[in-house]
Design a protein around this motif. Structure first.
Motif, PDB file in Angstrom:
ATOM      1  N   HIS A  16       0.850  -1.186   0.000  1.00 15.27           N
ATOM      2  CA  HIS A  16       0.000   0.000   0.000  1.00 15.27           C
ATOM      3  C   HIS A  16       0.889   1.240   0.000  1.00 15.27           C
ATOM      4  N   VAL A  17       0.262   2.395  -0.164  1.00 17.45           N
ATOM      5  CA  VAL A  17       0.961   3.678  -0.077  1.00 17.45           C
ATOM      6  C   VAL A  17       0.203   4.581   0.891  1.00 17.45           C
ATOM      7  N   HIS A  18       0.891   5.597   1.385  1.00 15.98           N
ATOM      8  CA  HIS A  18       0.271   6.646   2.195  1.00 15.98           C
ATOM      9  C   HIS A  18       0.395   7.948   1.420  1.00 15.98           C
ATOM     10  N   ASP A  19      -0.551   8.844   1.581  1.00 16.13           N
ATOM     11  CA  ASP A  19      -0.462  10.119   0.882  1.00 16.13           C
ATOM     12  C   ASP A  19       0.213  11.188   1.754  1.00 16.13           C
ATOM     13  N   ASP A  71       4.242  11.968   3.949  1.00 16.74           N
ATOM     14  CA  ASP A  71       5.584  11.533   4.322  1.00 16.74           C
ATOM     15  C   ASP A  71       5.485  10.961   5.730  1.00 16.74           C
ATOM     16  N   ALA A 102       5.945  10.087   0.774  1.00 17.05           N
ATOM     17  CA  ALA A 102       4.565   9.873   0.338  1.00 17.05           C
ATOM     18  C   ALA A 102       4.550   9.056  -0.948  1.00 17.05           C
ATOM     19  N   ASN A 103       3.556   8.203  -1.063  1.00 15.12           N
ATOM     20  CA  ASN A 103       3.313   7.377  -2.255  1.00 15.12           C
ATOM     21  C   ASN A 103       4.382   6.317  -2.526  1.00 15.12           C
ATOM     22  N   THR A 104       5.135   5.937  -1.501  1.00 19.86           N
ATOM     23  CA  THR A 104       6.104   4.846  -1.622  1.00 19.86           C
ATOM     24  C   THR A 104       5.388   3.525  -1.353  1.00 19.86           C
ATOM     25  N   LEU A 105       5.391   2.637  -2.316  1.00 20.64           N
ATOM     26  CA  LEU A 105       4.757   1.331  -2.149  1.00 20.64           C
ATOM     27  C   LEU A 105       5.556   0.510  -1.136  1.00 20.64           C
TER      28      LEU A 105
END
Length: 96
Positions: free
Chosen positions: A31-34, A36, A67-70
């Motif tokens: 998953h990713v988070h939006d 940091d 942010a947005n790192t899988l």
């Protein structure tokens, strides 16, 4: 770096501080988070899988994710308690 230093550094860079935990034997799918994220492990351990890399962090260790790192998050029998620092992408731009 200790917890006090971690929190002070994160606040200076525009992060909000939270405490959390992940129960034992949890395996979170990719998953990713939006936002940091930074994490300081208080107790237990957390394994992060990013791409083909896998790192385990224990008490006193810290790590960060843009942010947005899988990634995946995994705990073992001890679970993990942590201090998390989160910063929205807009806050990151303002801090730079």
């Amino acid at each position: 770096m200790n917890r006090v230093e971690f929190e002070a550094d994160a606040r200076r860079e525009g992060y909000d501080i939270y405490e959390g935990e992940i129960k034992p034997n949890v395996h979170r799918e990719p998953h990713v988070h939006d936002w940091d994220a930074r994490l300081f492990v208080v107790d237990g351990s957390l394994t992060l899988v990013r791409g083909s890399g896998r790192e385990t962090f224990g008490p006193g260790d810290s790590c960060s994710l843009s942010a947005n790192t899988l990634h995946e998050e995994h705990t073992e029998a001890d679970g993990v308690r942590y201090v998390a620092a989160r910063r929205s992408v807009s806050q990151a731009s303002a801090a730079e």
